[in-house]
Design an enzyme around this catalytic site. Structure first.
Site, PDB file in Angstrom:
ATOM      1  N   GLY A  17       0.699  -1.272  -0.001  1.00 18.99           N
ATOM      2  CA  GLY A  17      -0.076   0.095   0.086  1.00 18.99           C
ATOM      3  C   GLY A  17       0.868   1.355   0.172  1.00 18.99           C
ATOM      4  N   ARG A  21      -1.929   8.900   3.207  1.00 16.53           N
ATOM      5  CA  ARG A  21      -2.442   9.780   4.550  1.00 16.53           C
ATOM      6  C   ARG A  21      -0.996  10.162   5.324  1.00 16.53           C
ATOM      7  NH1 ARG A  21      -6.873   6.707   7.455  1.00 16.53           N
ATOM      8  NH2 ARG A  21      -6.381   4.948   6.369  1.00 16.53           N
ATOM      9  N   ASN A 231      -1.754   4.362   9.862  1.00 21.96           N
ATOM     10  CA  ASN A 231      -2.183   5.244   8.362  1.00 21.96           C
ATOM     11  C   ASN A 231      -1.670   6.694   8.125  1.00 21.96           C
ATOM     12  OD1 ASN A 231      -3.692   2.766   7.579  1.00 21.96           O
ATOM     13  ND2 ASN A 231      -4.949   3.123   8.975  1.00 21.96           N
ATOM     14  N   TYR A 391      44.418  20.143  14.173  1.00 25.49           N
ATOM     15  CA  TYR A 391      43.808  20.265  12.671  1.00 25.49           C
ATOM     16  C   TYR A 391      44.613  21.327  12.154  1.00 25.49           C
ATOM     17  CZ  TYR A 391      40.851  20.406   8.802  1.00 25.49           C
ATOM     18  OH  TYR A 391      40.226  20.450   7.432  1.00 25.49           O
ATOM     19  N   ALA A 427      50.464  27.261  32.972  1.00 26.77           N
ATOM     20  CA  ALA A 427      49.075  28.186  32.417  1.00 26.77           C
ATOM     21  C   ALA A 427      49.399  28.888  31.208  1.00 26.77           C
ATOM     22  CB  ALA A 427      48.280  28.613  33.405  1.00 26.77           C
TER      23      ALA A 427
HETATM   24  C1  UD1 Z   1      -8.388  -4.540   5.662  1.00 22.80           C
HETATM   25  C2  UD1 Z   1      -9.455  -5.619   5.799  1.00 22.80           C
HETATM   26  C3  UD1 Z   1     -10.211  -5.337   6.997  1.00 22.80           C
HETATM   27  C4  UD1 Z   1      -9.677  -5.042   8.069  1.00 22.80           C
HETATM   28  C5  UD1 Z   1      -8.614  -4.152   8.200  1.00 22.80           C
HETATM   29  C6  UD1 Z   1      -7.479  -4.209   9.157  1.00 22.80           C
HETATM   30  C7  UD1 Z   1      -9.658  -6.532   3.413  1.00 22.80           C
HETATM   31  C8  UD1 Z   1     -10.519  -6.564   2.253  1.00 22.80           C
HETATM   32  N1  UD1 Z   1     -10.026  -5.707   4.494  1.00 22.80           N
HETATM   33  O1  UD1 Z   1      -9.099  -3.365   5.361  1.00 22.80           O
HETATM   34  O2  UD1 Z   1     -11.342  -6.383   6.970  1.00 22.80           O
HETATM   35  O3  UD1 Z   1     -10.499  -4.723   9.123  1.00 22.80           O
HETATM   36  O4  UD1 Z   1      -7.647  -4.374   6.919  1.00 22.80           O
HETATM   37  O5  UD1 Z   1      -6.854  -2.939   9.176  1.00 22.80           O
HETATM   38  O6  UD1 Z   1      -8.630  -7.207   3.622  1.00 22.80           O
HETATM   39  N2  UD1 Z   1      -2.370  -4.213   0.491  1.00 22.80           N
HETATM   40  C9  UD1 Z   1      -1.206  -4.543  -0.373  1.00 22.80           C
HETATM   41  N3  UD1 Z   1      -1.891  -4.836  -1.393  1.00 22.80           N
HETATM   42  C10 UD1 Z   1      -2.970  -4.158  -2.077  1.00 22.80           C
HETATM   43  C11 UD1 Z   1      -3.874  -3.924  -0.870  1.00 22.80           C
HETATM   44  C12 UD1 Z   1      -3.636  -3.633   0.389  1.00 22.80           C
HETATM   45  O7  UD1 Z   1      -0.324  -4.809  -0.123  1.00 22.80           O
HETATM   46  O8  UD1 Z   1      -3.671  -4.360  -3.161  1.00 22.80           O
HETATM   47  C13 UD1 Z   1      -1.871  -4.082   1.900  1.00 22.80           C
HETATM   48  C14 UD1 Z   1      -1.653  -2.731   2.561  1.00 22.80           C
HETATM   49  O9  UD1 Z   1      -0.601  -2.095   2.440  1.00 22.80           O
HETATM   50  C15 UD1 Z   1      -2.207  -2.603   4.168  1.00 22.80           C
HETATM   51  C16 UD1 Z   1      -2.983  -4.049   4.149  1.00 22.80           C
HETATM   52  O10 UD1 Z   1      -2.829  -4.841   2.966  1.00 22.80           O
HETATM   53  O11 UD1 Z   1      -1.154  -3.111   4.705  1.00 22.80           O
HETATM   54  C17 UD1 Z   1      -4.535  -3.735   4.315  1.00 22.80           C
HETATM   55  O12 UD1 Z   1      -4.735  -2.942   3.151  1.00 22.80           O
HETATM   56  P1  UD1 Z   1      -6.060  -1.829   3.239  1.00 22.80           P
HETATM   57  O13 UD1 Z   1      -6.278  -1.209   2.093  1.00 22.80           O
HETATM   58  O14 UD1 Z   1      -5.689  -0.801   4.414  1.00 22.80           O
HETATM   59  O15 UD1 Z   1      -7.102  -2.663   3.800  1.00 22.80           O
HETATM   60  P2  UD1 Z   1      -8.280  -1.978   4.540  1.00 22.80           P
HETATM   61  O16 UD1 Z   1      -9.521  -1.268   3.756  1.00 22.80           O
HETATM   62  O17 UD1 Z   1      -7.766  -1.277   5.740  1.00 22.80           O
HETATM   63 CA    CA Z   2      -5.910  -0.155   6.538  1.00 19.66          CA
END
Ligand code: UD1
Ligand code: CA
Length: 460
Positions: A17, A21, A231, A391, A427
């Protein structure tokens, strides 16, 4: 011979991700907690579980992630486009052993504890998968845990897709789960993105597990901190304080006395002896070793230092890459710079700067001095305002001072120069040539008094 197949653990860390933010050019997972990127925290937690393999799914800022963490022993998997958590896990699956148990972690959930993860993993077998949940008074934004009439987990609904009734559920998905690779593989292939966000949701596998007559075992944690994701900079700060509290608690459990654990920061690691005490606003970086009965005064910064038993570091001192011998006293307001080694019972007082020098047993540099590139013997007394002129604008030179020498106040030692053992320097001297042992050496213009002199008077 019978060969038993051992079920091993593989860990997939989702870290692709962007972290919009954070409002930063740095990828989110490289922002630091206790001086270490949050992803590195997750990786070291994963390493403690002695997993067969750790896969890290990265995307945004991949170059920066590689540059900083590329040396770690993990399988780096690129997810070029972030199409959802399910899609992210899928990217790592080709490298995964089919008979293993997969644990899913997140690069931005850095304080998850190994004890909790071991508990979660223990719930997994061919008919059970494990899900880590928690209850939040404000579940806004999280996936909700939907349970059936028998209180069994039946599915997860994302906040954005949830009905009002579902949004009233306070048990949420932390995202952390454990499941056999074989099952995970099948379910991931059945994912679609028919939802409000148009993403491949990892959470959809819960419903599939239940459909396939498996039980989803929820491990419910009541420790918010370990499942909190970061975040934005506000959460980063909150988690930094939580992390520092954890570290302070560990030190106090080991016997360290702290004036105020909320005014203490450890950005690295610290080994402490018995009866160490710390006043407020102590900041430790890198690896710090404190012997028995060491006391650290207020506003002290220590970076990669080893401090012997019974040392007192007084207020407002800064020590970096140095070794301090037992019984020494440093500060207040002392600055000890890299490659400085003090032997036992040395005294370094206020407004003294020491760089790349050795100071022998019992030697004292108590006031307002600069000592650079020097070798100082034992029981030497360096008077106030002494400067090693090390130096010449191009090169650095050494000053050597023999045992028991006495350097008078306001002396300049123009290096390279050697002061003999037991020598005394008068001194105010500027010493440019080596001085013999024992004798008094001084360079000073003779003091004269002009008898008929009068102060100038103002003209009317
Ligand atoms: C996700 C969960 C949600 C949970 C929440 C907890 C899903 C669909 N939802 O939501 O149920 O309550 O986490 O914080 O799983 N990431 C990737 N690749 C992607 C998408 C995300 O690596 O394509 C990683 C992000 O970097 C992050 C994590 O997965 O570390 C969670 O992704 P994010 O989009 O924040 O999920 P949430 O909507 O918060
Ligand atoms: Ca998240």
């Amino acid at each position: 011979m019978l060969v038993k197949s051992v079920m091993e653990i593989e860990i997939i860390i989702l870290a692709a991700g962007q972290g919009t933010r954070m409002n930063s050019a740095r990828p989110k997972v490289l922002h630091e907690l206790g001086g270490k990127p949050m992803l590195a925290h997750v990786i070291s937690t994963a390493q403690q579980l002695t997993a067969h393999k750790i896969h890290v799914v990265y995307g945004h800022g991949g170059d920066q992630v590689h540059e900083q963490l590329g040396h770690l022993d993990v399988d780096w998997v690129e997810q070029p486009q972030q199409l959802g958590t399910g899609h992210a896990v899928q990217q790592a699956m080709p490298g995964v052993g089919q008979d293993n148990v997969i644990l899913i972690l997140y690069g931005d959930v850095p304080l998850i504890r190994t004890e909790t993860l071991s508990e979660l993993i223990a719930t997994v077998d061919d008919r059970h998968m494990g899900l880590l949940t928690t209850t939040l008074s404000d579940p806004q934004g999280y996936g909700r845990i939907v349970r059936d009439d028998n209180a069994q987990v039946s599915r997860i609904v994302e906040h954005k897709d949830a009905s009002d009734t579902e949004r009233a559920i306070t048990e949420i998905n932390t995202g952390i789960m454990a499941v056999q690779a074989r099952h995970l593989h099948q379910w991931l292939e059945q994912l679609d993105n028919n939802n409000v966000q148009g993403e491949y949701y990892l959470t959809d596998i819960i419903e599939m597990a239940v459909r396939d007559a498996m039980t989803v075992v929820a491990t419910v944690t009541d420790d918010d901190i370990e499942v909190t994701g970061i975040n934005d900079k506000f959460q980063l700060q909150t988690m930094e304080r939580a992390y520092q509290t954890r570290q302070a608690n560990t030190l106090m459990r080991n016997g360290v006395t702290m004036a105020d654990a909320s005014r203490f920061d450890l950005r690295g690691t610290c080994e402490t002896g018995k009866d160490v005490s710390m006043d407020v606003n102590v900041v430790l970086e890198g690896h710090v070793v404190l012997g028995d009965r060491v006391t650290i005064g207020p506003n002290v910064f220590l970076h990669n230092v080893t401090i012997g038993d019974d040392v007192k570091v007084l207020a407002n001192s800064v020590l970096e890459n140095a070794e301090i011998g037992a019984g020494s006293r440093i500060g207040p307001f002392a600055r000890i710079r890299p490659e400085t080694v003090l032997a036992e019972n040395a005294h370094v007082g206020n407004f003294v700067e020491i760089k790349k020098s050795t100071v022998g047993t019992g030697s004292k540099i108590n006031h307002l001095s600069y000592i650079g590139d020097a070798e100082i013997g034992s029981n030497v007394n360096i008077g106030a305002g002494t400067i090693t002129c090390n130096y010449d604008g191009a090169n650095k030179f050494k000053t050597i001072i023999g045992d028991n020498a006495f350097i008078g106040s306001d002396t300049q030692l123009v290096a390279p120069v050697t002061v003999g053992k037991g020598a005394t320097i008068g001194a105010g001297s500027t010493i440019t040539r080596d001085t013999p042992d024992v004798k008094l050496t001084l360079s000073r213009s003779k003091q004269i008094t002009i008898n008929n002199w009068q102060r100038p008077k103002k003209k009317n």
